[in-house]
Design a protein around this motif. Sequence first.
Motif, mmCIF file in Angstrom:
data_model
loop_
_atom_site.group_PDB
_atom_site.id
_atom_site.type_symbol
_atom_site.label_atom_id
_atom_site.label_comp_id
_atom_site.label_asym_id
_atom_site.label_seq_id
_atom_site.Cartn_x
_atom_site.Cartn_y
_atom_site.Cartn_z
ATOM 1 N N VAL A 15 -58.908 -48.829 34.896
ATOM 2 C CA VAL A 15 -58.602 -50.256 35.098
ATOM 3 C C VAL A 15 -58.722 -51.019 33.776
ATOM 4 O O VAL A 15 -57.845 -51.819 33.430
ATOM 5 C CB VAL A 15 -59.513 -50.851 36.207
ATOM 6 C CG1 VAL A 15 -59.321 -52.355 36.315
ATOM 7 C CG2 VAL A 15 -59.243 -50.176 37.547
ATOM 8 N N ARG A 51 -61.093 -35.380 40.799
ATOM 9 C CA ARG A 51 -60.899 -36.818 41.050
ATOM 10 C C ARG A 51 -59.416 -37.087 41.168
ATOM 11 O O ARG A 51 -58.681 -36.926 40.199
ATOM 12 C CB ARG A 51 -61.453 -37.658 39.883
ATOM 13 C CG ARG A 51 -62.947 -37.827 39.776
ATOM 14 C CD ARG A 51 -63.626 -38.322 40.994
ATOM 15 N NE ARG A 51 -63.223 -39.594 41.557
ATOM 16 C CZ ARG A 51 -63.826 -40.738 41.340
ATOM 17 N NH1 ARG A 51 -64.830 -40.823 40.526
ATOM 18 N NH2 ARG A 51 -63.415 -41.827 41.969
ATOM 19 N N TYR A 53 -56.475 -39.973 42.951
ATOM 20 C CA TYR A 53 -56.341 -41.297 43.564
ATOM 21 C C TYR A 53 -55.014 -41.386 44.294
ATOM 22 O O TYR A 53 -54.001 -40.900 43.783
ATOM 23 C CB TYR A 53 -56.353 -42.401 42.483
ATOM 24 C CG TYR A 53 -57.500 -42.272 41.532
ATOM 25 C CD1 TYR A 53 -58.806 -42.540 41.941
ATOM 26 C CD2 TYR A 53 -57.293 -41.844 40.214
ATOM 27 C CE1 TYR A 53 -59.867 -42.395 41.068
ATOM 28 C CE2 TYR A 53 -58.353 -41.705 39.339
ATOM 29 C CZ TYR A 53 -59.639 -41.974 39.776
ATOM 30 O OH TYR A 53 -60.693 -41.818 38.909
ATOM 31 N N ALA A 54 -55.040 -42.015 45.465
ATOM 32 C CA ALA A 54 -53.787 -42.367 46.139
ATOM 33 C C ALA A 54 -53.404 -43.733 45.590
ATOM 34 O O ALA A 54 -54.047 -44.735 45.898
ATOM 35 C CB ALA A 54 -54.016 -42.446 47.647
ATOM 36 N N ALA A 137 -71.562 -52.441 25.091
ATOM 37 C CA ALA A 137 -71.907 -53.854 24.936
ATOM 38 C C ALA A 137 -73.378 -54.042 25.277
ATOM 39 O O ALA A 137 -73.844 -53.535 26.302
ATOM 40 C CB ALA A 137 -71.024 -54.691 25.845
ATOM 41 N N ASP A 293 -63.940 -52.030 39.706
ATOM 42 C CA ASP A 293 -65.209 -51.826 40.417
ATOM 43 C C ASP A 293 -66.297 -52.786 39.959
ATOM 44 O O ASP A 293 -67.279 -52.994 40.671
ATOM 45 C CB ASP A 293 -65.687 -50.374 40.249
ATOM 46 C CG ASP A 293 -65.014 -49.432 41.253
ATOM 47 O OD1 ASP A 293 -63.987 -49.829 41.843
ATOM 48 O OD2 ASP A 293 -65.517 -48.310 41.456
ATOM 49 N N GLY A 303 -58.677 -45.367 50.414
ATOM 50 C CA GLY A 303 -58.154 -45.061 49.078
ATOM 51 C C GLY A 303 -57.664 -46.310 48.361
ATOM 52 O O GLY A 303 -56.540 -46.353 47.878
ATOM 53 N N GLY A 305 -59.844 -48.545 46.098
ATOM 54 C CA GLY A 305 -60.643 -49.142 45.009
ATOM 55 C C GLY A 305 -59.834 -49.372 43.740
ATOM 56 O O GLY A 305 -59.793 -50.471 43.197
ATOM 57 N N MET A 306 -59.192 -48.318 43.273
ATOM 58 C CA MET A 306 -58.429 -48.434 42.022
ATOM 59 C C MET A 306 -57.209 -49.340 42.223
ATOM 60 O O MET A 306 -56.857 -50.120 41.347
ATOM 61 C CB MET A 306 -57.996 -47.036 41.594
ATOM 62 C CG MET A 306 -57.087 -47.032 40.443
ATOM 63 S SD MET A 306 -57.696 -46.481 38.889
ATOM 64 C CE MET A 306 -58.785 -45.192 39.036
ATOM 65 N N ASN A 307 -56.585 -49.240 43.399
ATOM 66 C CA ASN A 307 -55.427 -50.111 43.683
ATOM 67 C C ASN A 307 -55.827 -51.581 43.614
ATOM 68 O O ASN A 307 -55.082 -52.419 43.094
ATOM 69 C CB ASN A 307 -54.858 -49.785 45.065
ATOM 70 C CG ASN A 307 -54.167 -48.431 45.086
ATOM 71 O OD1 ASN A 307 -53.441 -48.092 44.156
ATOM 72 N ND2 ASN A 307 -54.413 -47.642 46.118
HETATM 73 C C1 LIG Z 1 -64.431 -40.174 46.329
HETATM 74 C C2 LIG Z 1 -63.620 -41.353 45.905
HETATM 75 C C3 LIG Z 1 -62.265 -41.382 46.142
HETATM 76 C C4 LIG Z 1 -61.509 -42.469 45.747
HETATM 77 N N1 LIG Z 1 -60.184 -42.476 46.020
HETATM 78 C C5 LIG Z 1 -59.434 -43.540 45.663
HETATM 79 C C6 LIG Z 1 -58.037 -43.575 45.950
HETATM 80 O O1 LIG Z 1 -57.478 -42.650 46.549
HETATM 81 N N2 LIG Z 1 -57.321 -44.674 45.563
HETATM 82 C C7 LIG Z 1 -57.909 -45.720 44.928
HETATM 83 O O2 LIG Z 1 -57.216 -46.700 44.621
HETATM 84 N N3 LIG Z 1 -59.239 -45.712 44.641
HETATM 85 C C8 LIG Z 1 -60.000 -44.668 44.997
HETATM 86 N N4 LIG Z 1 -61.343 -44.638 44.689
HETATM 87 C C9 LIG Z 1 -61.938 -45.765 43.957
HETATM 88 C C10 LIG Z 1 -61.759 -45.589 42.430
HETATM 89 O O3 LIG Z 1 -62.276 -44.350 42.019
HETATM 90 C C11 LIG Z 1 -62.458 -46.709 41.681
HETATM 91 O O4 LIG Z 1 -62.158 -47.930 42.282
HETATM 92 C C12 LIG Z 1 -61.994 -46.742 40.220
HETATM 93 O O5 LIG Z 1 -62.226 -45.507 39.605
HETATM 94 C C13 LIG Z 1 -62.702 -47.868 39.464
HETATM 95 O O6 LIG Z 1 -62.212 -47.876 38.136
HETATM 96 P P1 LIG Z 1 -62.846 -48.871 37.053
HETATM 97 O O7 LIG Z 1 -62.045 -48.626 35.805
HETATM 98 O O8 LIG Z 1 -62.939 -50.231 37.616
HETATM 99 O O9 LIG Z 1 -64.356 -48.387 36.871
HETATM 100 P P2 LIG Z 1 -64.920 -47.043 36.204
HETATM 101 O O10 LIG Z 1 -63.965 -45.914 36.371
HETATM 102 O O11 LIG Z 1 -66.301 -46.881 36.743
HETATM 103 O O12 LIG Z 1 -64.974 -47.352 34.636
HETATM 104 C C14 LIG Z 1 -65.930 -48.203 34.060
HETATM 105 C C15 LIG Z 1 -66.037 -47.888 32.570
HETATM 106 O O13 LIG Z 1 -66.912 -48.830 31.933
HETATM 107 C C16 LIG Z 1 -67.716 -48.166 30.986
HETATM 108 N N5 LIG Z 1 -68.930 -48.991 30.734
HETATM 109 C C17 LIG Z 1 -69.972 -49.219 31.572
HETATM 110 N N6 LIG Z 1 -70.885 -50.041 30.980
HETATM 111 C C18 LIG Z 1 -70.395 -50.343 29.750
HETATM 112 C C19 LIG Z 1 -70.882 -51.156 28.639
HETATM 113 N N7 LIG Z 1 -72.039 -51.831 28.692
HETATM 114 N N8 LIG Z 1 -70.120 -51.237 27.504
HETATM 115 C C20 LIG Z 1 -68.937 -50.566 27.427
HETATM 116 N N9 LIG Z 1 -68.441 -49.796 28.430
HETATM 117 C C21 LIG Z 1 -69.157 -49.687 29.574
HETATM 118 C C22 LIG Z 1 -67.988 -46.815 31.619
HETATM 119 O O14 LIG Z 1 -68.325 -45.844 30.654
HETATM 120 C C23 LIG Z 1 -66.630 -46.511 32.269
HETATM 121 O O15 LIG Z 1 -65.765 -45.848 31.387
HETATM 122 C C24 LIG Z 1 -62.122 -43.565 45.098
HETATM 123 C C25 LIG Z 1 -63.505 -43.552 44.853
HETATM 124 C C26 LIG Z 1 -64.257 -42.459 45.252
HETATM 125 C C27 LIG Z 1 -65.744 -42.455 44.994
#
Ligand SMILES: Cc1cc2nc3c(=O)[nH]c(=O)nc-3n(C[C@H](O)[C@H](O)[C@H](O)COP(=O)(O)OP(=O)(O)OC[C@H]3O[C@@H](n4cnc5c(N)ncnc54)[C@H](O)[C@@H]3O)c2cc1C
Length: 405
Positions: A15, A51, A53-54, A137, A293, A303, A305-307
């Motif tokens: 994201v 891992r 994602y849909a 950060a 997230d 499915g 969260g990422m969407n």
């Molecule tokens: C089993 C499972 C299945 C899933 N299936 C789906 C699906 O089919 N479809 C869907 O849409 N979603 C799905 N999800 C949800 C999806 O995985 C999450 O919503 C998504 O990965 C969130 O992405 P993000 O980039 O917001 O957060 P994250 O992937 O958690 O990335 C956060 C990043 O921030 C970094 N970070 C943290 N603190 C700091 C700091 N202080 N300074 C700098 N960097 C920092 C971390 O290192 C990390 O790289 C699923 C989740 C699970 C658990």
Amino acid sequence: MKISSDICVIGAGAVGKAAALAMARSGLSVVLVTPDAPPANPAPLADWDLRVYALNHVAHTLLSSLKVWSAMDGSRIAPVDAMAVHGDGDAAGNLDFDAYGARVDALAWIVEDGNLNRALDAALGFAAGVQRVQGSAVQLDCTVDRATVTLDSGQLIDCSLVVGADGAHSWVRTRADIGMDYRAYGQRAVVANFETTEPHHGTASQWFLGSDGIVALLPLPGKRVSLVWSAPEPLANTLLQDSPQQLCKRLQALPGQPLGEFTMLPPALPKAFPLRLIRSHSLVSHRVALIGDAAHVVHPLAGQGMNLGFADIDALLAALDRREQASDCGDARTLSRYARSRKEEVLLMQVATDGLQRLFSTELGPVKALRNLGMTAVDKLPFLKRRLMSHAFGRSLHSHTTPSS
Ligand SMILES: Cc1cc2nc3c(=O)[nH]c(=O)nc-3n(C[C@H](O)[C@H](O)[C@H](O)COP(=O)(O)OP(=O)(O)OC[C@H]3O[C@@H](n4cnc5c(N)ncnc54)[C@H](O)[C@@H]3O)c2cc1C
């Protein structure tokens, strides 16, 4: 030395990376803060990623516009043509969706994390306007018209807007004093990949198993599926200790499963992720916006969260585009416009996934009967079904469906 930019995105999950690309494309200067060094030579995709994602139509449109979708290895992406949802017990209900009924080429696409991130990294390598800075950060200071982020290396980043894309345990959310509600589901999602003897025909299947949790089998290219079993803690521990053969047997025994015999794919070692609900009290604060997230964590049963995270990016871009000429990107009106535009969809998804999770985890006889009846009833109501589809698979389904379908 201090780096100055319009926007500082903290967190380089999918994201955060997509947000940095999208904002740079709209002409803003972006610093992307990531704890890891950018990959020098991206490793080739080998084993099927645990891992997956849909991704829905909103995600597809955004990633296509950023030229990320076409940079992914298309042979590793499986379109979802249909979805079959099974209830539990003797009078199990059923609910089916298909792309044909929704008049779209696919309901969603199953994409591996590695495939997605490799394409995002490649796009970032070429993106003018994004500076990737390695570090975590550790300090955030805001004045009336600027924000300064300090990294663990001592590096300072001066910007108009800080975008918190740093995941469920968001440091930005805490530093910006944004409260949140947290609830652990007492479940873990056990994930593994399998080869099957029968084809899945592009169908994603889901079984609501009452106290045994929720099983989803998502199609991968060929005769392969990806398992996401949202299981109560004790069962999750058992599943993780099962031999590959034992786990295959459990999947073969799922009521009405059409996939024949299962064989676990390498690394043949399931992984598990704790499941929780996180509701941020706000998506914004002074010179800060949360996305992904960091802003909301929902149960993965739908499915979504990422969407939701990709839809946050769309909404933040729209708010930035609409800002008055004289105002900068961290302007309070712009941020509240972003927060308002996401309120309904995020709340709906939180309530729907949480409600479904609760409804299908109770073992009370009358509730069981009602939920199965309800599923079958929804299956026979095209209007309601279409509404459900457009929320689950992306807003664009609205425009592709007609009232008579
Ligand atoms: C089993 C499972 C299945 C899933 N299936 C789906 C699906 O089919 N479809 C869907 O849409 N979603 C799905 N999800 C949800 C999806 O995985 C999450 O919503 C998504 O990965 C969130 O992405 P993000 O980039 O917001 O957060 P994250 O992937 O958690 O990335 C956060 C990043 O921030 C970094 N970070 C943290 N603190 C700091 C700091 N202080 N300074 C700098 N960097 C920092 C971390 O290192 C990390 O790289 C699923 C989740 C699970 C658990």
